[in-house]
Design a protein around this motif. Structure first.
Motif, PDB file in Angstrom:
ATOM      1  N   MET A 194      12.335  10.202  39.240  1.00  0.00           N
ATOM      2  CA  MET A 194      13.211  10.520  40.441  1.00  0.00           C
ATOM      3  C   MET A 194      13.038  11.946  40.551  1.00  0.00           C
ATOM      4  O   MET A 194      12.556  12.691  41.626  1.00  0.00           O
ATOM      5  N   LEU A 195      13.250  12.899  39.192  1.00  0.00           N
ATOM      6  CA  LEU A 195      13.158  14.196  39.338  1.00  0.00           C
ATOM      7  C   LEU A 195      11.691  14.754  39.832  1.00  0.00           C
ATOM      8  O   LEU A 195      11.450  15.642  40.397  1.00  0.00           O
ATOM      9  N   HIS A 196      10.501  13.948  38.908  1.00  0.00           N
ATOM     10  CA  HIS A 196       9.342  14.389  39.030  1.00  0.00           C
ATOM     11  C   HIS A 196       8.997  14.227  40.826  1.00  0.00           C
ATOM     12  O   HIS A 196       8.214  15.142  41.124  1.00  0.00           O
ATOM     13  N   VAL A 197       9.178  12.994  41.317  1.00  0.00           N
ATOM     14  CA  VAL A 197       8.735  12.873  42.695  1.00  0.00           C
ATOM     15  C   VAL A 197       9.547  13.876  43.726  1.00  0.00           C
ATOM     16  O   VAL A 197       8.848  14.418  44.169  1.00  0.00           O
ATOM     17  N   MET A 198      10.586  14.164  43.323  1.00  0.00           N
ATOM     18  CA  MET A 198      11.267  15.088  44.124  1.00  0.00           C
ATOM     19  C   MET A 198      10.835  16.497  43.935  1.00  0.00           C
ATOM     20  O   MET A 198      10.690  17.101  44.813  1.00  0.00           O
ATOM     21  N   THR A 199      10.481  16.891  42.883  1.00  0.00           N
ATOM     22  CA  THR A 199       9.771  18.247  42.568  1.00  0.00           C
ATOM     23  C   THR A 199       8.329  18.422  43.065  1.00  0.00           C
ATOM     24  O   THR A 199       7.950  19.544  43.591  1.00  0.00           O
ATOM     25  N   ARG A 200       7.764  17.390  43.237  1.00  0.00           N
ATOM     26  CA  ARG A 200       6.334  17.335  43.974  1.00  0.00           C
ATOM     27  C   ARG A 200       6.262  17.565  45.236  1.00  0.00           C
ATOM     28  O   ARG A 200       5.663  18.162  46.126  1.00  0.00           O
ATOM     29  N   VAL A 249       3.586  11.478  47.864  1.00  0.00           N
ATOM     30  CA  VAL A 249       3.289  10.075  47.865  1.00  0.00           C
ATOM     31  C   VAL A 249       2.210   9.386  46.793  1.00  0.00           C
ATOM     32  O   VAL A 249       2.560   8.436  45.824  1.00  0.00           O
ATOM     33  N   TRP A 250       1.548  10.544  46.280  1.00  0.00           N
ATOM     34  CA  TRP A 250       0.480  10.188  45.036  1.00  0.00           C
ATOM     35  C   TRP A 250       1.276  10.399  43.709  1.00  0.00           C
ATOM     36  O   TRP A 250       1.183   9.434  42.861  1.00  0.00           O
ATOM     37  N   ALA A 251       2.381  11.126  43.616  1.00  0.00           N
ATOM     38  CA  ALA A 251       3.065  11.216  42.472  1.00  0.00           C
ATOM     39  C   ALA A 251       4.155   9.835  42.465  1.00  0.00           C
ATOM     40  O   ALA A 251       4.458   9.273  41.535  1.00  0.00           O
ATOM     41  N   MET A 252       4.578   9.414  43.690  1.00  0.00           N
ATOM     42  CA  MET A 252       5.248   8.208  43.807  1.00  0.00           C
ATOM     43  C   MET A 252       4.306   6.777  43.088  1.00  0.00           C
ATOM     44  O   MET A 252       4.695   5.977  42.620  1.00  0.00           O
ATOM     45  N   ALA A 253       2.908   6.829  43.622  1.00  0.00           N
ATOM     46  CA  ALA A 253       2.155   5.817  43.178  1.00  0.00           C
ATOM     47  C   ALA A 253       1.972   5.848  41.771  1.00  0.00           C
ATOM     48  O   ALA A 253       1.788   4.849  41.148  1.00  0.00           O
ATOM     49  N   GLY A 254       1.891   7.254  41.162  1.00  0.00           N
ATOM     50  CA  GLY A 254       1.794   7.234  39.829  1.00  0.00           C
ATOM     51  C   GLY A 254       3.065   6.767  38.874  1.00  0.00           C
ATOM     52  O   GLY A 254       2.926   5.925  37.935  1.00  0.00           O
ATOM     53  N   CYS A 255       4.204   7.116  39.372  1.00  0.00           N
ATOM     54  CA  CYS A 255       5.452   6.617  38.980  1.00  0.00           C
ATOM     55  C   CYS A 255       5.566   5.021  38.823  1.00  0.00           C
ATOM     56  O   CYS A 255       6.042   4.366  37.917  1.00  0.00           O
ATOM     57  N   ALA A 266      -4.784  14.673  40.070  1.00  0.00           N
ATOM     58  CA  ALA A 266      -3.742  15.296  39.188  1.00  0.00           C
ATOM     59  C   ALA A 266      -2.454  14.979  39.445  1.00  0.00           C
ATOM     60  O   ALA A 266      -1.438  14.681  38.654  1.00  0.00           O
ATOM     61  N   LEU A 267      -1.913  14.775  40.773  1.00  0.00           N
ATOM     62  CA  LEU A 267      -0.789  14.284  41.053  1.00  0.00           C
ATOM     63  C   LEU A 267      -0.063  12.969  40.745  1.00  0.00           C
ATOM     64  O   LEU A 267       0.732  12.796  39.955  1.00  0.00           O
ATOM     65  N   TYR A 268      -1.121  12.131  40.789  1.00  0.00           N
ATOM     66  CA  TYR A 268      -1.204  10.654  40.381  1.00  0.00           C
ATOM     67  C   TYR A 268      -1.137  10.732  38.931  1.00  0.00           C
ATOM     68  O   TYR A 268      -0.055   9.975  38.288  1.00  0.00           O
ATOM     69  N   PHE A 277       1.860   9.617  33.695  1.00  0.00           N
ATOM     70  CA  PHE A 277       2.200  10.225  32.181  1.00  0.00           C
ATOM     71  C   PHE A 277       3.965  10.264  32.170  1.00  0.00           C
ATOM     72  O   PHE A 277       4.487  10.084  31.084  1.00  0.00           O
ATOM     73  N   THR A 278       4.420  10.843  33.250  1.00  0.00           N
ATOM     74  CA  THR A 278       5.796  11.118  33.229  1.00  0.00           C
ATOM     75  C   THR A 278       6.545   9.688  33.213  1.00  0.00           C
ATOM     76  O   THR A 278       7.423   9.265  32.411  1.00  0.00           O
TER      77      THR A 278
END
Length: 211
Positions: free
Chosen positions: A24-30, A40-46, A115-117, A122-123
């Motif tokens: 959640m912290l990673h998605v928020m900071t992105r 959204v790419w960070a959400m997809a990665g998580c 890179a976002l994904y 990895f997170t």
């Protein structure tokens, strides 16, 4: 699986997923740094990491980690190291980047969607306890009187829907923060606070045990 049992699962997952954590912290900071759309790419990665953990728990990896403390420790320390690296990166980059831009102004990408994904993946994968959590949680809501696979599929779909909803909520909150972070001092404090939180998550992994 009865409706009562499913609703209990919904409430349980809603409360657990909403608790602030590395994903959640990673998605928020992105979202703060690159905008809601690119987050959204960070959400997809998580989410990919979550699905991998759920699949691993279903395949018996949770039992393997419980039976192999050394393997769990390897994964645990690797995850802690990655979270610590994220903390260092956030601390060293405090006050730099696009976090302070007006939320209504398009943000310069600055980083590839891959890179976002990748960073989000990895997170999400940095915490092996997610596999143990899934292995412990899901069986509690699966009835022995019905087929295991359909029930597991329903629970996974429910988990994904709730988790995604929280990702969106955190990303929306992060994008709103970007206007407030237009002040350089606030932005630096936010970035350093983010770095400190990632360090805390890493320390939590170091202190974790399979039991």
């Amino acid at each position: 699986m009865s409706w009562d049992r499913w609703w209990l699962f919904v409430v349980t997952v809603f409360l657990i997923s909403g608790t602030p954590g590395p994903n959640m912290l990673h998605v928020m900071t992105r979202s703060v740094r690159y905008g809601f759309g690119r987050s959204v790419w960070a959400m997809a990665g998580c989410m990919t990491a979550v699905l991998i953990a759920l699949a691993a728990s279903a395949a018996g990896v949770g039992a393997l980690l419980l039976a192999s403390p050394r393997l769990f420790d390897v994964l645990r320390y690797a995850g802690a190291a990655y979270l610590a690296w994220l903390g260092i990166k956030a601390w060293r980059g405090a006050g730099k980047g696009a976090a302070g831009m007006d939320p209504d102004v398009p943000v310069t990408p600055g980083v590839s969607t891959f890179a976002l994904y990748r960073d989000a993946l990895f997170t999400g994968l940095s915490n092996p306890k997610l596999i143990l959590f899934a292995a412990a949680l899901f069986p509690q809501f699966i009835s022995q009187k019905s087929g295991w696979a359909p029930q597991f599929a329903i629970l996974v779909a429910t988990f994904v829907a709730i988790e995604t909803g929280w990702y969106v909520a955190y990303a929306a909150g992060g994008r709103r923060l970007s206007g407030w972070l237009s002040d350089g001092r606030r932005q630096r404090a936010f970035d350093r606070g983010t770095g400190a939180l990632f360090f805390m998550f890493g320390a939590g992994l170091i202190a974790a045990r399979t039991a």
